[in-house]
Design an enzyme around this catalytic site. Structure first.
Site, PDB file in Angstrom:
ATOM      1  N   LEU A  50      -1.546 -13.955   3.926  1.00 14.51           N
ATOM      2  CA  LEU A  50      -1.943 -15.161   4.645  1.00 14.51           C
ATOM      3  C   LEU A  50      -1.914 -16.318   3.649  1.00 14.51           C
ATOM      4  O   LEU A  50      -1.873 -16.092   2.443  1.00 14.51           O
ATOM      5  CB  LEU A  50      -3.351 -14.975   5.217  1.00 14.51           C
ATOM      6  CG  LEU A  50      -3.446 -13.932   6.331  1.00 14.51           C
ATOM      7  CD1 LEU A  50      -4.902 -13.699   6.729  1.00 14.51           C
ATOM      8  CD2 LEU A  50      -2.639 -14.371   7.552  1.00 14.51           C
ATOM      9  N   ASP A  69      -6.463  -5.189   7.417  1.00 18.60           N
ATOM     10  CA  ASP A  69      -6.874  -3.938   6.778  1.00 18.60           C
ATOM     11  C   ASP A  69      -7.037  -2.813   7.806  1.00 18.60           C
ATOM     12  O   ASP A  69      -8.156  -2.399   8.152  1.00 18.60           O
ATOM     13  CB  ASP A  69      -8.214  -4.165   6.069  1.00 18.60           C
ATOM     14  CG  ASP A  69      -8.181  -3.581   4.665  1.00 18.60           C
ATOM     15  OD1 ASP A  69      -7.275  -2.778   4.385  1.00 18.60           O
ATOM     16  OD2 ASP A  69      -9.060  -3.933   3.867  1.00 18.60           O
ATOM     17  N   SER A 117       2.449  -5.899   3.668  1.00 19.83           N
ATOM     18  CA  SER A 117       1.810  -6.815   4.629  1.00 19.83           C
ATOM     19  C   SER A 117       1.963  -8.227   4.108  1.00 19.83           C
ATOM     20  O   SER A 117       1.626  -8.502   2.950  1.00 19.83           O
ATOM     21  CB  SER A 117       0.308  -6.526   4.731  1.00 19.83           C
ATOM     22  OG  SER A 117       0.078  -5.167   4.973  1.00 19.83           O
ATOM     23  N   ALA A 118       2.444  -9.122   4.987  1.00 19.80           N
ATOM     24  CA  ALA A 118       2.605 -10.515   4.582  1.00 19.80           C
ATOM     25  C   ALA A 118       1.242 -11.099   4.222  1.00 19.80           C
ATOM     26  O   ALA A 118       0.252 -10.852   4.910  1.00 19.80           O
ATOM     27  CB  ALA A 118       3.238 -11.307   5.712  1.00 19.80           C
ATOM     28  N   LYS A 172       0.864  -1.185   0.000  1.00 22.24           N
ATOM     29  CA  LYS A 172       0.000   0.000   0.000  1.00 22.24           C
ATOM     30  C   LYS A 172       0.894   1.227   0.000  1.00 22.24           C
ATOM     31  O   LYS A 172       1.677   1.438   0.920  1.00 22.24           O
ATOM     32  CB  LYS A 172      -0.911   0.011   1.229  1.00 22.24           C
ATOM     33  CG  LYS A 172      -1.975  -1.080   1.191  1.00 22.24           C
ATOM     34  CD  LYS A 172      -2.987  -0.931   2.307  1.00 22.24           C
ATOM     35  CE  LYS A 172      -4.053  -2.019   2.197  1.00 22.24           C
ATOM     36  NZ  LYS A 172      -4.994  -1.989   3.327  1.00 22.24           N
ATOM     37  N   ASP A 192     -13.558   1.880  10.172  1.00 17.51           N
ATOM     38  CA  ASP A 192     -13.953   1.221   8.922  1.00 17.51           C
ATOM     39  C   ASP A 192     -13.944  -0.303   9.048  1.00 17.51           C
ATOM     40  O   ASP A 192     -13.510  -1.002   8.146  1.00 17.51           O
ATOM     41  CB  ASP A 192     -12.994   1.686   7.818  1.00 17.51           C
ATOM     42  CG  ASP A 192     -13.467   1.279   6.438  1.00 17.51           C
ATOM     43  OD1 ASP A 192     -14.690   1.243   6.228  1.00 17.51           O
ATOM     44  OD2 ASP A 192     -12.627   0.988   5.574  1.00 17.51           O
ATOM     45  N   GLU A 245     -12.728 -11.294   9.519  1.00 13.58           N
ATOM     46  CA  GLU A 245     -12.483 -12.605   8.916  1.00 13.58           C
ATOM     47  C   GLU A 245     -12.006 -13.594   9.968  1.00 13.58           C
ATOM     48  O   GLU A 245     -11.342 -13.214  10.930  1.00 13.58           O
ATOM     49  CB  GLU A 245     -11.423 -12.485   7.813  1.00 13.58           C
ATOM     50  CG  GLU A 245     -11.937 -11.731   6.599  1.00 13.58           C
ATOM     51  CD  GLU A 245     -11.011 -11.855   5.385  1.00 13.58           C
ATOM     52  OE1 GLU A 245     -10.286 -12.865   5.262  1.00 13.58           O
ATOM     53  OE2 GLU A 245     -11.041 -10.920   4.563  1.00 13.58           O
TER      54      GLU A 245
END
Lengths: 535, 535
Positions: free
Chosen positions: A336, A422, A333-334, A229, A402, A407
């Site tokens: 998953l 996120d 970000s790694a 990002k 937000d 998950e």
């Protein structure tokens, strides 16, 4: 033998928890009353039940109940590192029970097979692509890929279990951060959600499709995958007060800081994130095989290399991001494990907000909303609701409004932990504390004991949240990650969380509010049942 | 009699111009050489040909040729106002010849008839609208409208002539500014260009339709009409260097500052502009009869009243503007007479830019571009090319790169002046001087004598451009309009303009470069022909 060992551990954990609760709520106030005005109390010397000797009593932040049970020697770190002392604290060293195969997300063989398949698919694709590129005169940098069975990302994936994404002392995590910082990028592409849009920009939706956020998937030479990002906002810029949370920019530094905060809170529900200066030419444009992505690159008036999100190319030219002239800050970000081997489900947050200008959700107008939720599956049993409350505390600390969905890994079922994915819309305003984010806590008046005692620990001057965060964030290559006002806001917000809990306890009593949860086993040992959620 | 008087005036103007040019280029250097090192020179006492006694000689900014001809007593203003002294300077008091009816834009009777028609149409519309609103339960504030034959906007329209939009001492202009600042707004609507879009947002265009700029037409109670451009950016924010000029925001303060600069330069080609705090609820939402406009209003998270451009409502929610909670800064630009009574044509600027990311126009690559232009109608005769060069100097001073078209009143034909409309993309970056804006000057190496001598005057410490601009902008209710760095950039840019002229003169000689133009008559008196453009 393994079962025996596990039981012993559970027993120890149980004992610790009960003892800490007793000490905390019964012994400590008594001792405090006894010792009021007396300084000898502080010189008891280190012992398993000694009170903190480093100002814990002298400068209480809230009322007496904010004290943390001193479980063992206060510090094993003499380097002056508060973060070191925090992670050495007994509360951060409660062992998880030994894990049965069903409690791990992945099996080694399964993951290796997956990796090998990906690898050979890549090689086939690469061969065809390079031929095609040569014909079309497209210059693509070809990087060597290597099969590495000891890759840190594999170890990270293998370490995921039903308690957390990684264990506290897993050396794979710092190794993965380092790898993401330095490894050669062999390909770049849009993420799956952006591909799902297929270049169609549904502008009729007020909530922007994720394609508006310019995130990209980068693949490293050992097949580690990370979501990039890019930086969109300066560290010292605040979100204007008139901007709705759902149109706020995503901030790369918020993504990084959220990983550190989650680790400091000992949740370990955020995948590892690091900052990196990405060369948008060499590490995106020249390695992507996606024509659409290549097409959104351009040179700015200042001669910097920039790119748009595809969907924005046509509408929002001012929404590009630019290198300087090629280097661009961003968060990595790694990833998953792929959904094919580790499926996850996305569940709407019961405290979802209305993604419109005027709408209000029921929780915003009904003070008894939680009573309804508590009756509904899966919030009517187990830890799910407590996990939602943990998440709301985490989001309140970062200021992230937000959180429309959460998950979980389907494998762990209803008892699995909630992923905190996120987090880039946190840390938008340091001067504002959005109390509505805490609605799950303030409306349900429940909190895990394990969460509460850690929050209390972080409210103490010797572990002050802002200090340990400042220290933790210093490890990131893009330091400073957060400005001082954002760091100090963490302390202020922490106090507000504790005040909400205090108000709940005052109204409903400690036993109703604080849920003992130290050993979160799904096994059925005698000792565990009495410890599980008592509501 | 009128013809006689006109000729006398022309004669006087011609004499003045010739004398000033002679003094300037021939006498002055000689006198200077004579007087070098001698201070007596400054004590000659006031006389029509005395040299300036206030440092003009002592602190030259450029080389000797930057001196301004001292046409009479240097100052008639003793209040210490540099702006007052500037406007009292002989160069700012050259009379325009008396105007024949064909040299005025409008006839009184014609305009009054137009006004009366508008008025009765409004009253009929209002009656029907209020009935309909009552039925649909829409609350609309009804304001009284008044027919005022002495209205300042009428006087402004009647004053427009073939030389300029207003005369230097026209009292209607300050009165119109005052009226726009304080008068009750009786209706608000989208402008014609936005209506032309009919709510269709052509996002396939990289250049945004004007609807993206949130500008509105406001009507005052005496039927004065003004274009409102809301504040989008803080005074101290600079346009990021990676933003293309054609996607830059429009700045209300640039619109205001451009009017003042144009007046200070004595061009008078920008319609009067003032700042005003507009109540977006009372002066827009509650008085508009346009359902579409009403529909884009909403309340922000900070409880401010905000609105979007219609086209953006669906795509770009972060593009709203908000009151605080209702008051919003903006610029109000006086409308020119309606196109039905005073038609204008819009002509592409020969130095138009490529409104794409990579495109280049011919003028950017061909150093002899002006030679081509000079051969083309209407640039091959008359003042048009000199007017374009004036405009490029004006745009260079403000930093406005977005001059794709220019407008002229058809009535005045090819000899008419060029309107400097739409200046809101100036003053984006104070730290950068975009030399390419000066291409018409640097490529054609021509400048009007009248423009050059005023620029030289404004380069002198006693009239310094930044000082007179600072003083002029103090009159605006939204002061400060420009930050100090923007004001100081004006001085720096002025020096660069003068340096470009100097370079031209060095290469091609003064007579080729500086075009005598003091009396710009279209009449055919003997004296005028020899003064017209000599190229």
């Amino acid at each position: 033998v393994s079962m025996m060992r596990r039981d012993r551990l559970l027993l120890a954990a149980t004992f610790t928890a009960i003892f800490s609760a007793d000490l905390y709520f019964i012994l400590l106030p008594k001792l405090r009353r006894m010792g009021q005005g007396s300084r000898q109390f502080c010189s008891c010397g280190p012992s398993n039940i000694s009170l903190p000797g480093q100002g814990g009593l002298a400068t209480p932040h809230l009322s007496n109940w904010t004290y943390v049970p001193p479980l063992g020697a206060l510090t094993t770190d003499s380097t002056g590192s508060k973060l070191g002392r925090l992670f050495a604290h007994p509360l951060y060293n409660i062992q998880t029970p030994a894990l049965g195969p069903e409690e791990k997300l992945l099996l080694v063989e399964q993951l290796m097979e997956y990796y090998r398949k990906k690898m050979s698919r890549w090689e086939r694709h690469m061969k065809l692509y390079m031929e095609a590129a040569a014909v079309s005169n497209i210059s693509v940098t070809e990087h060597e890929v290597t099969f590495d069975p000891d890759a840190s990302w594999l170890k990270f994936h293998l370490g995921i279990n039903r308690y957390a994404l990684y264990s506290r002392d897993d050396p794979a995590v710092p190794q993965l951060l380092e790898d993401m910082q330095g490894m050669a990028v062999v390909s770049a592409d849009y993420t799956q959600d952006e591909k799902a849009l297929k270049g169609v920009c549904d502008c009729t939706q007020v909530v922007k499709p994720s394609g508006h956020h310019l995130k990209l998937a980068l693949k490293m030479h050992n097949f580690a995958k990370a979501m990039f990002k890019p930086m969109r906002q300066q560290r010292d810029e605040e979100t204007p007060e008139d901007v709705f949370y759902f149109v706020d920019l995503q901030r790369h530094n918020a993504e990084i800081a959220a990983f550190h905060l989650d680790r400091v809170l000992d949740f370990r529900r955020v995948p590892p994130v690091t900052g990196r200066l990405v060369n948008v030419t060499g590490e995106i444009l020249q390695v992507t095989h996606n024509e659409d992505l290549r097409a959104v690159f351009f040179t700015s008036p200042a001669n910097n290399t920039c790119f748009f999100a595809k969907c924005l190319y046509v509408c929002k030219t001012e929404y590009a991001v630019c290198g300087n002239p090629n280097l661009l800050e961003g968060s990595l970000s790694a990833y998953l494990p792929g959904l094919s081997i580790a499926p996850r489900i996305s569940i709407p947050n019961p405290w979802i907000r209305s993604y419109t200008f005027t709408g209000r959700e029921e929780w915003e107008v009904n003070p008894f909303y939680c009573d309804t939720i508590k009756k509904l599956y899966p919030y009517n049993s187990g830890n799910r609701l407590l996990n939602i409350i943990d998440m709301s505390i985490f989001d309140f600390l970062t200021g992230n409004m937000d959180r429309h969905h959460y998950e979980i890994f389907t494998k762990f079922g209803d008892e699995g932990f909630i992923l905190h994915l996120d987090n880039a819309r946190g840390f938008g305003k340091h001067s504002h504390d959005e109390m509505s984010i805490l609605a799950p806590l303030s409306q349900c008046c429940m909190i895990k004991s394990s969460t509460l005692v850690r929050l209390q620990l972080l409210a103490r001057p010797e572990f002050r949240l802002s200090d340990v965060m400042r220290e933790s964030l210093k490890e990131d290559p893009l330091r400073p990650i957060l400005t001082e006002p954002h760091l100090l806001a963490l302390d202020r917000r922490l106090q507000k969380v504790l005040r909400v809990v205090q108000r709940c306890i005052r109204r409903q009593g400690r036993d109703e509010v604080v849920t003992k949860d130290f050993a979160k086993s799904t096994g059925k040992p005698q000792t565990a049942t009495e410890m599980k959620q008592t509501r």
